[in-house]
Every structure is written in C-alpha cells, then in structure tokens.
Design a protein around this motif. Structure first.
Motif, PDB file in Angstrom:
ATOM      1  N   VAL A 153       0.827  -1.209   0.000  1.00  0.00           N
ATOM      2  CA  VAL A 153       0.000   0.000   0.000  1.00  0.00           C
ATOM      3  C   VAL A 153       0.869   1.270   0.000  1.00  0.00           C
ATOM      4  O   VAL A 153       0.734   2.135   0.847  1.00  0.00           O
ATOM      5  N   SER A 154       1.766   1.357  -0.988  1.00  0.00           N
ATOM      6  CA  SER A 154       2.599   2.553  -1.097  1.00  0.00           C
ATOM      7  C   SER A 154       2.474   3.132  -2.501  1.00  0.00           C
ATOM      8  O   SER A 154       1.958   2.489  -3.412  1.00  0.00           O
ATOM      9  N   GLU A 155       2.930   4.377  -2.663  1.00  0.00           N
ATOM     10  CA  GLU A 155       2.903   5.062  -3.945  1.00  0.00           C
ATOM     11  C   GLU A 155       4.239   5.723  -4.178  1.00  0.00           C
ATOM     12  O   GLU A 155       4.915   6.151  -3.243  1.00  0.00           O
ATOM     13  N   GLU A 156       4.601   5.848  -5.454  1.00  0.00           N
ATOM     14  CA  GLU A 156       5.770   6.611  -5.880  1.00  0.00           C
ATOM     15  C   GLU A 156       5.321   7.500  -7.024  1.00  0.00           C
ATOM     16  O   GLU A 156       4.600   7.048  -7.902  1.00  0.00           O
ATOM     17  N   SER A 157       5.753   8.760  -7.015  1.00  0.00           N
ATOM     18  CA  SER A 157       5.403   9.699  -8.066  1.00  0.00           C
ATOM     19  C   SER A 157       6.664  10.257  -8.695  1.00  0.00           C
ATOM     20  O   SER A 157       7.650  10.510  -8.001  1.00  0.00           O
ATOM     21  N   PHE A 158       6.587  10.494 -10.009  1.00  0.00           N
ATOM     22  CA  PHE A 158       7.729  10.990 -10.763  1.00  0.00           C
ATOM     23  C   PHE A 158       7.258  12.040 -11.760  1.00  0.00           C
ATOM     24  O   PHE A 158       6.191  11.894 -12.351  1.00  0.00           O
TER      25      PHE A 158
END
Length: 61
Positions: free
Chosen positions: A52-57
């Motif tokens: 349940v994690s997110e990464e944004s770029f």
C-alpha cells in the motif's frame, strides 16, 4: 485510515513504463495515473498493492 504522505516528485523517469519495482517490498508497482503538471511535465503515479505505497515521478513531455 492512516494517510501515507506522497514522496516528493523527482525528474528521474525518462520513459513511461506500466510497471516498476517497489522500493519498499520489491514487487511490481502498476502505473495508476498520469496527470498534467504545468506545461512541460506529467506527474506519473505508481501504486504497490501488497505494501500500500505510492511513488510519483515528473516526466518531461
């Protein structure tokens, strides 16, 4: 529900991929959204279901 802060976007993605490895658990994250971010960038957000994690770029257009 505990709110997990989104990481600071970085300009490190040079091409859009549907999956990328999660830095927390190592499983494949899926591309969840592409949002316009100004006139020259898109914000790509990847989500990892198992941890349940997110990464944004930021990606240059």
């Amino acid at each position: 529900m505990l709110q997990i802060p989104r990481p600071t976007p970085t300009c490190t993605r040079f091409r859009t991929e549907i999956e990328m490895p999660c830095i927390k658990c190592g499983t494949q994250m899926r591309l969840a959204s592409i949002e316009p971010h100004g006139q020259n960038f898109d914000l790509l957000t990847y989500r990892c279901v198992p941890c349940v994690s997110e990464e944004s770029f930021l990606q240059a257009m």
